[in-house]
Design an enzyme around this catalytic site. Structure first.
Site, PDB file in Angstrom:
ATOM      1  N   GLY A  36       0.895  -0.966  -0.076  1.00 56.44           N
ATOM      2  CA  GLY A  36       0.009   0.160  -0.092  1.00 56.44           C
ATOM      3  C   GLY A  36       0.778   1.250  -0.020  1.00 56.44           C
ATOM      4  O   GLY A  36       1.902   1.209   0.784  1.00 56.44           O
ATOM      5  N   ASP A  63       5.374  -4.856   6.270  1.00 55.85           N
ATOM      6  CA  ASP A  63       5.831  -6.396   6.531  1.00 55.85           C
ATOM      7  C   ASP A  63       5.664  -7.265   5.533  1.00 55.85           C
ATOM      8  O   ASP A  63       6.746  -8.112   5.193  1.00 55.85           O
ATOM      9  CB  ASP A  63       5.261  -6.750   7.816  1.00 55.85           C
ATOM     10  CG  ASP A  63       3.830  -7.011   7.815  1.00 55.85           C
ATOM     11  OD1 ASP A  63       3.017  -6.577   6.681  1.00 55.85           O
ATOM     12  OD2 ASP A  63       3.016  -7.733   8.370  1.00 55.85           O
ATOM     13  N   THR A 122       4.499   2.497   5.901  1.00 53.78           N
ATOM     14  CA  THR A 122       2.987   2.114   5.865  1.00 53.78           C
ATOM     15  C   THR A 122       2.424   3.019   6.875  1.00 53.78           C
ATOM     16  O   THR A 122       2.878   3.496   7.964  1.00 53.78           O
ATOM     17  CB  THR A 122       3.114   0.662   6.406  1.00 53.78           C
ATOM     18  OG1 THR A 122       1.304   0.382   7.167  1.00 53.78           O
ATOM     19  CG2 THR A 122       3.840   0.397   7.853  1.00 53.78           C
ATOM     20  N   ASP A 140       0.005   2.198   8.879  1.00 50.22           N
ATOM     21  CA  ASP A 140      -0.530   1.681  10.127  1.00 50.22           C
ATOM     22  C   ASP A 140       0.316   1.829  11.439  1.00 50.22           C
ATOM     23  O   ASP A 140      -0.217   1.578  12.508  1.00 50.22           O
ATOM     24  CB  ASP A 140      -0.821   0.335   9.788  1.00 50.22           C
ATOM     25  CG  ASP A 140      -1.846   0.043   8.953  1.00 50.22           C
ATOM     26  OD1 ASP A 140      -2.806   0.933   8.661  1.00 50.22           O
ATOM     27  OD2 ASP A 140      -2.180  -1.046   8.460  1.00 50.22           O
ATOM     28  N   ASP A 148       2.718  -0.297  12.435  1.00 51.98           N
ATOM     29  CA  ASP A 148       2.567  -1.491  13.007  1.00 51.98           C
ATOM     30  C   ASP A 148       3.832  -2.222  12.951  1.00 51.98           C
ATOM     31  O   ASP A 148       3.801  -3.494  13.247  1.00 51.98           O
ATOM     32  CB  ASP A 148       1.546  -2.312  12.623  1.00 51.98           C
ATOM     33  CG  ASP A 148       1.523  -2.440  11.127  1.00 51.98           C
ATOM     34  OD1 ASP A 148       2.316  -2.075  10.404  1.00 51.98           O
ATOM     35  OD2 ASP A 148       0.755  -3.431  10.495  1.00 51.98           O
ATOM     36  N   ARG A 183      -5.604  -2.563  10.300  1.00 54.36           N
ATOM     37  CA  ARG A 183      -6.344  -3.963  10.484  1.00 54.36           C
ATOM     38  C   ARG A 183      -6.001  -4.637  11.581  1.00 54.36           C
ATOM     39  O   ARG A 183      -6.455  -5.654  12.051  1.00 54.36           O
ATOM     40  CB  ARG A 183      -5.892  -4.674   9.198  1.00 54.36           C
ATOM     41  CG  ARG A 183      -6.572  -4.355   7.658  1.00 54.36           C
ATOM     42  CD  ARG A 183      -6.017  -5.087   6.547  1.00 54.36           C
ATOM     43  NE  ARG A 183      -4.714  -5.149   6.164  1.00 54.36           N
ATOM     44  CZ  ARG A 183      -4.113  -5.555   5.535  1.00 54.36           C
ATOM     45  NH1 ARG A 183      -4.730  -6.597   4.941  1.00 54.36           N
ATOM     46  NH2 ARG A 183      -2.557  -5.372   5.347  1.00 54.36           N
ATOM     47  N   GLY A 231     -10.902  14.200  20.594  1.00 53.95           N
ATOM     48  CA  GLY A 231     -11.609  14.294  21.825  1.00 53.95           C
ATOM     49  C   GLY A 231     -13.138  13.215  21.676  1.00 53.95           C
ATOM     50  O   GLY A 231     -14.182  13.693  22.011  1.00 53.95           O
ATOM     51  N   ALA A 232     -12.641  12.110  21.325  1.00 54.28           N
ATOM     52  CA  ALA A 232     -13.753  11.003  21.103  1.00 54.28           C
ATOM     53  C   ALA A 232     -14.181  10.332  22.442  1.00 54.28           C
ATOM     54  O   ALA A 232     -13.518  10.509  23.308  1.00 54.28           O
ATOM     55  CB  ALA A 232     -13.243   9.692  20.435  1.00 54.28           C
ATOM     56  N   MET A 252     -24.047  17.415  22.989  1.00 53.62           N
ATOM     57  CA  MET A 252     -25.273  17.355  21.926  1.00 53.62           C
ATOM     58  C   MET A 252     -24.803  16.326  20.782  1.00 53.62           C
ATOM     59  O   MET A 252     -25.509  16.022  19.797  1.00 53.62           O
ATOM     60  CB  MET A 252     -24.923  18.811  21.134  1.00 53.62           C
ATOM     61  CG  MET A 252     -25.202  20.033  21.908  1.00 53.62           C
ATOM     62  SD  MET A 252     -26.739  19.940  22.641  1.00 53.62           S
ATOM     63  CE  MET A 252     -27.821  20.251  20.948  1.00 53.62           C
ATOM     64  N   ILE A 278      -8.881   7.013   1.832  1.00 53.51           N
ATOM     65  CA  ILE A 278      -8.549   8.535   1.588  1.00 53.51           C
ATOM     66  C   ILE A 278      -7.329   8.897   2.782  1.00 53.51           C
ATOM     67  O   ILE A 278      -6.737   9.827   2.614  1.00 53.51           O
ATOM     68  CB  ILE A 278      -9.956   9.267   2.112  1.00 53.51           C
ATOM     69  CG1 ILE A 278      -9.624  10.982   2.055  1.00 53.51           C
ATOM     70  CG2 ILE A 278     -10.282   9.017   3.422  1.00 53.51           C
ATOM     71  CD1 ILE A 278     -10.828  11.597   2.173  1.00 53.51           C
ATOM     72  N   GLN A 279      -7.202   7.959   3.747  1.00 54.71           N
ATOM     73  CA  GLN A 279      -5.984   8.379   4.656  1.00 54.71           C
ATOM     74  C   GLN A 279      -4.797   8.112   4.069  1.00 54.71           C
ATOM     75  O   GLN A 279      -3.761   8.453   4.508  1.00 54.71           O
ATOM     76  CB  GLN A 279      -6.327   7.268   5.957  1.00 54.71           C
ATOM     77  CG  GLN A 279      -7.576   7.632   6.506  1.00 54.71           C
ATOM     78  CD  GLN A 279      -8.055   6.478   7.469  1.00 54.71           C
ATOM     79  OE1 GLN A 279      -7.525   6.206   8.472  1.00 54.71           O
ATOM     80  NE2 GLN A 279      -8.804   5.630   7.131  1.00 54.71           N
TER      81      GLN A 279
END
Length: 335
Positions: A25, A117, A140, A142, A144, A186, A200-201, A229, A266-267
């Site tokens: 990727g 990897d 990558t 990720d 990872d 993944r 701020g999730a 809200m 899109i990322q």
């Protein structure tokens, strides 16, 4: 051959020509890494061959010569100028043998592979079976790969996802809805965790923690009582059930309206942010020097503000965990 324009680096390995490819990727910053490899090698009197379309191009001999001007004005570009592809043929000994023959026919002394990897598996077996020196660069989003604090493309992916989260929060607040947002990852929750804290999730779900989705119900109800809200829930794509499963659990358990937004590929796109450009540039330079010093079958990374060298096999055999401190911080700040 172009004359070096900076101090010579020791070259006991006698490297005269290197090849570079991008595989798997794409990740923002890959072009900055290619540029760094080409210009560092040129400064040391080393020629560079670019391999188009990753290992697929390598076993077909799809090569081009790269010089400093060929990589001009690429630092800010997303994607990869060398293109990328996944190759089933390269997974076979016959495919790797054919690629090795192409490298030797072009008098290539060593190969630099920019990828994850899966790409490192291909590089490792090329070196093991044919003795061609290889260096891996962690490309990558990720983040990872064991052996480096950050991977090329990760910073940009986080910023891209965060921008989307900020916009969706505005919409969620306007309509008093819950947005469940799925980000890439993944097998790792690094992007999800950073985005959750920075955005701020109210909750974050990552593959590294198999907590029950039911636990989010009390959080959502409490948020409503506190006068919020809208709520933002971040889910890494590798979490069982993904964002769709989390959203369904919320609707079934609370009756509240939810919306799912899967950010997807899109990322991977867009111009790399400064941190990715700098990281890729430093790693590309270090990769050339590592080959000149005689290193092989290692990934060049950055750990604790210094250059690190990790055996390629370790990058996939050893586990890189998310920051547990940051995970706790996300929980603490979600009240």
């Amino acid at each position: 051959m172009t004359e070096p324009y900076c101090d010579p680096h020791p070259n006991p390995a006698g490297i005269k020509r290197v090849a570079v490819l991008t595989s798997g990727g794409d990740a923002p910053g890959m072009n900055a890494a290619i540029r760094a490899v080409v210009r560092t090698a040129t400064s040391q009197g080393i020629e560079v061959i670019g391999v188009r379309r990753g290992f697929s191009g390598l076993h077909r001999g799809d090569f081009i010569t790269l010089g400093p001007r060929d990589v001009a004005n690429t630092l800010q570009r997303g994607g990869t100028i060398l293109l990328s592809a996944r190759s089933h043929t390269w997974r076979t000994p016959e495919g790797r043998a054919r690629g090795a023959r192409h490298l030797r026919a072009h008098d290539v002394d060593a190969l630099i592979v920019i990828g994850g990897d899966g790409s490192f598996h291909g590089a490792h077996f090329l070196q093991k079976e044919h003795g061609i020196p290889v260096i891996g660069l962690p490309g990558t989003i990720d983040n990872d790969l064991y052996g480096t604090d950050h991977t090329i493309g990760y910073f940009t992916a986080v910023e891209t996802a965060l921008d989307a989260v900020d916009k969706l929060r505005d919409t969620g607040a306007s309509h008093e809805r819950i947005f469940v947002i799925e980000v890439m990852g993944r097998h790792a929750g690094h992007i999800a965790l950073d985005v959750a804290v920075a955005g701020g999730a109210e909750e974050v779900f990552i593959p590294e923690d198999a907590k029950e989705v039911a636990g989010v119900l009390d959080i959502v109800k409490a948020s409503v009582k506190k006068g919020k809200m809208g709520s933002i829930i971040i889910v890494a794509e590798g979490y069982p059930g993904g964002a769709t499963g989390v959203a369904k659990a919320i609707e079934d358990g609370t009756g509240m309206e939810t919306r799912v937004s899967i950010l997807g590929h899109i990322q991977r796109g867009g111009s790399p942010v400064s941190s990715d450009r700098i990281l890729a540039s430093r790693l590309g330079e270090a990769a050339v020097y590592a080959l000149m010093e005689g290193r092989s079958d290692v990934m060049v990374g950055r750990q604790n503000h210094g250059t690190s060298f990790t055996p390629l096999a370790d990058t996939w055999e050893k586990r890189k965990d998310v920051s547990r401190d940051l995970y706790r911080c996300a929980k603490t700040l979600s009240i």
